[in-house]
Write a protein that holds these residues in place. Structure first.
Motif, PDB file in Angstrom:
ATOM      1  N   ALA A  27      -4.410  -0.963   5.509  1.00 19.43           N
ATOM      2  CA  ALA A  27      -4.582   0.379   4.945  1.00 19.43           C
ATOM      3  C   ALA A  27      -4.247   1.455   5.978  1.00 19.43           C
ATOM      4  CB  ALA A  27      -6.007   0.549   4.433  1.00 19.43           C
ATOM      5  N   TYR A  40      -6.787   3.236  -3.669  1.00 19.32           N
ATOM      6  CA  TYR A  40      -6.078   3.243  -2.392  1.00 19.32           C
ATOM      7  C   TYR A  40      -6.995   3.667  -1.248  1.00 19.32           C
ATOM      8  CZ  TYR A  40      -2.713   4.610   1.225  1.00 19.32           C
ATOM      9  OH  TYR A  40      -2.032   4.746   2.412  1.00 19.32           O
ATOM     10  N   SER A  55       0.834  -1.209   0.000  1.00 20.47           N
ATOM     11  CA  SER A  55       0.000   0.000   0.000  1.00 20.47           C
ATOM     12  C   SER A  55       0.866   1.254   0.000  1.00 20.47           C
ATOM     13  CB  SER A  55      -0.932  -0.002   1.219  1.00 20.47           C
ATOM     14  OG  SER A  55      -1.855  -1.059   1.165  1.00 20.47           O
TER      15      SER A  55
END
Length: 234
Positions: free
Chosen positions: A161, A80, A46
């Motif tokens: 995340a 994202y 990420s």
């Protein structure tokens, strides 16, 4: 071309692990080693996806191809965290123009030495309603349409995340621009980590070589170790 290949590998691995974790993998008590490995990889990837988007902002992902940079950056930023390309790009350019002072959206003038207070300011500035709606929509679809267990969603989507935002902030914003670590080398108000190339890659895709980046924002992430060896920040 090299940057595009690396970007495709990073983004492809990120999406591949995500879809495996959501639609193939079955969460169970004896699968914790695999869960931890996938979560750690997703967190790191990420960070990589955001760094690829960052290169797209500077036009160094695909030099000379403005629309390609914008298109890839917009798609990946949305995937994202539901981010809007122009908003994030313009904020990043403001960061370069007003680094470490009023007008820098990445900097907290009220807490230039305090990690958590500064991170909270950083988080509120970037993760707005659009991101909240996007994330909640994705979670809702996974939970109620695909019947994926909430704990699986949290461990293999939500937690990586959130942790990636902490990793990006710590290595890419707080460490390079924090006060109380001696004077900055110049008006860029940035410093670089003295990490090895491998440690730099693992920490934040070489974004810890931050003074080099501010002096040469056209250099892509994968070329920053070379720029450092060449003495760009000397």
């Amino acid at each position: 071309m090299f940057g595009l290949v690396l970007g495709a590998l990073i983004a492809g691995s990120w999406l591949g692990i995500h879809f495996y974790a959501m639609f193939v993998f079955e969460l169970s008590w004896n699968a914790w080693p695999q869960v931890l490995l996938m979560a750690a990889l997703q967190c790191w990837l990420s960070v990589g996806v955001f760094i690829v988007c960052h290169d797209a902002m500077h036009g160094s992902l695909a030099p000379g191809w403005k629309s390609t940079n914008s298109g890839i950056g917009a798609i990946l930023l949305f995937l994202y965290a539901g981010f809007a390309w122009r908003k994030i790009r313009d904020a990043h350019f403001a960061h370069h123009k007003h680094t470490g002072e009023d007008g820098d959206p990445d900097f907290d003038t009220a807490h230039p030495t305090q990690f958590w207070a500064w991170y909270w300011t950083f988080f509120r500035r970037y993760f707005g309603w659009q991101s909240l709606i996007y994330v909640n929509t994705v979670v809702g679809i996974y939970l109620f349409v695909f019947d994926i267990p909430f704990m699986q969603i949290f461990l293999l989507y939500g937690a990586p995340a959130l942790l990636s935002s902490l990793q990006l902030f710590y290595f890419g914003t707080y460490r390079p621009h924090r006060h109380g670590e001696g004077a900055f080398a110049d008006g860029h108000n940035a410093r670089s980590d003295n990490f090895s190339t491998l440690a730099s890659l693992a920490s934040c895709f070489h974004f810890g070589y931050h003074l080099e980046h501010h002096r040469r924002p056209d250099v892509p992430w994968w070329a920053l170790p070379g720029a450092r060896r060449a003495g760009v920040a000397a």
